[in-house]
Design a protein around this motif. Structure first.
Motif, PDB file in Angstrom:
ATOM      1  N   GLY A 147       0.811  -1.214   0.000  1.00  0.00           N
ATOM      2  CA  GLY A 147       0.000   0.000   0.000  1.00  0.00           C
ATOM      3  C   GLY A 147       0.841   1.259   0.000  1.00  0.00           C
ATOM      4  O   GLY A 147       0.525   2.241  -0.690  1.00  0.00           O
ATOM      5  N   GLN A 148       1.936   1.231   0.764  1.00  0.00           N
ATOM      6  CA  GLN A 148       2.832   2.391   0.798  1.00  0.00           C
ATOM      7  C   GLN A 148       3.521   2.580  -0.549  1.00  0.00           C
ATOM      8  O   GLN A 148       3.668   3.713  -1.024  1.00  0.00           O
ATOM      9  N   GLN A 149       3.941   1.487  -1.177  1.00  0.00           N
ATOM     10  CA  GLN A 149       4.569   1.602  -2.498  1.00  0.00           C
ATOM     11  C   GLN A 149       3.609   2.205  -3.516  1.00  0.00           C
ATOM     12  O   GLN A 149       4.011   3.031  -4.339  1.00  0.00           O
ATOM     13  N   GLN A 150       2.338   1.808  -3.460  1.00  0.00           N
ATOM     14  CA  GLN A 150       1.398   2.360  -4.420  1.00  0.00           C
ATOM     15  C   GLN A 150       1.129   3.839  -4.156  1.00  0.00           C
ATOM     16  O   GLN A 150       0.946   4.617  -5.095  1.00  0.00           O
ATOM     17  N   ARG A 151       1.144   4.256  -2.894  1.00  0.00           N
ATOM     18  CA  ARG A 151       0.974   5.684  -2.608  1.00  0.00           C
ATOM     19  C   ARG A 151       2.168   6.486  -3.114  1.00  0.00           C
ATOM     20  O   ARG A 151       2.003   7.616  -3.597  1.00  0.00           O
ATOM     21  N   VAL A 152       3.365   5.897  -3.019  1.00  0.00           N
ATOM     22  CA  VAL A 152       4.551   6.550  -3.593  1.00  0.00           C
ATOM     23  C   VAL A 152       4.388   6.655  -5.106  1.00  0.00           C
ATOM     24  O   VAL A 152       4.674   7.695  -5.711  1.00  0.00           O
TER      25      VAL A 152
END
Length: 228
Positions: A147-152
């Motif tokens: 999820g954090q990678q997709q927000r980045v």
């Protein structure tokens, strides 16, 4: 105002003895500010269409007008120049650069556009805060959750304030909670004025869109508005 228009788009891929028709005479318009979902079974041409819309590839035949400019026959260098600043692309696989930190991944498109360092810092910090990943600014992609990678990846796609955001299965590698957050972010960006085109297999995600284009066997078989 019409954001983009494609007319009779065809895309053929050829190997030594085999010709594959990925798109076969696709025609539609998309207005500025629309949120459009593109759906259909695997192999129907969805990702090929998105790559053409995002100027990652050219059609074999047909016309593609984006922001009142005919872009369907541009050479690779000209496609790249036009894409910068006008189009943000979000990939299912995140497509982050492993050797760059979160901050550096988001900043990279601004460096390509030669934005001054002070403004780069301000824009990146604002997006880090908005995406709730300020505490991860110095981390590397492999240190983040999906999820954090997709927000980045979303932050990197929108840091140049593109008029058109393209998303290829943006929740495909996420659990339901992170997927919902990503869809809400795309909806917010759309409400703020960005035109969004999203390829998805998810009927749930498609409900966030204003309109759904259904492809089958390289052809547009249904174009319908979502009634809420």
């Amino acid at each position: 105002m019409t954001m983009l228009k494609i007319e009779n788009i065809k895309k053929h891929f050829c190997t030594e003895e085999i010709e594959t028709i990925a798109l076969n005479g696709v025609t539609f318009n998309i207005k500025e500010g629309e949120f459009v979902a593109v759906m259909g079974p695997s192999g129907c041409g969805k990702s090929t269409l998105l790559n053409i819309l995002g100027l990652l590839d050219n059609p074999t035949n047909g016309d593609y007008t984006l922001l009142d400019k005919e872009v369907g026959k541009l050479k690779e260098r000209d496609r790249t120049l036009f894409r910068k600043g006008n189009i943000g692309f979000i990939f299912q696989s995140f497509n982050l650069i492993d050797d760059l930190s979160v901050f550096e991944n988001i900043e990279l498109p601004l460096i390509y556009l030669k934005v001054k360092a002070k403004e780069r810092k301000e824009r990146v910090e604002a997006l880090l805060k908005r995406m709730n990943i300020t505490h991860r600014a110095g981390h590397f992609p492999q240190q983040l959750s999906g999820g954090q990678q997709q927000r980045v990846a979303i932050a990197r796609a929108v840091v140049c304030n593109p008029k058109l955001i393209l998303a290829d299965e943006p929740t495909g590698n996420l659990d339901s909670t992170n997927g919902k957050e990503v869809m809400e972010l795309l909806t917010e960006l759309n409400r703020e004025g960005a035109t969004v085109i999203m390829v998805t297999h998810s009927q749930h995600d498609a409900q966030y869109a204003d309109r759904v284009l259904n492809l089958f066997d390289g052809k547009l078989v249904k174009d319908e508005n979502i009634v809420m």
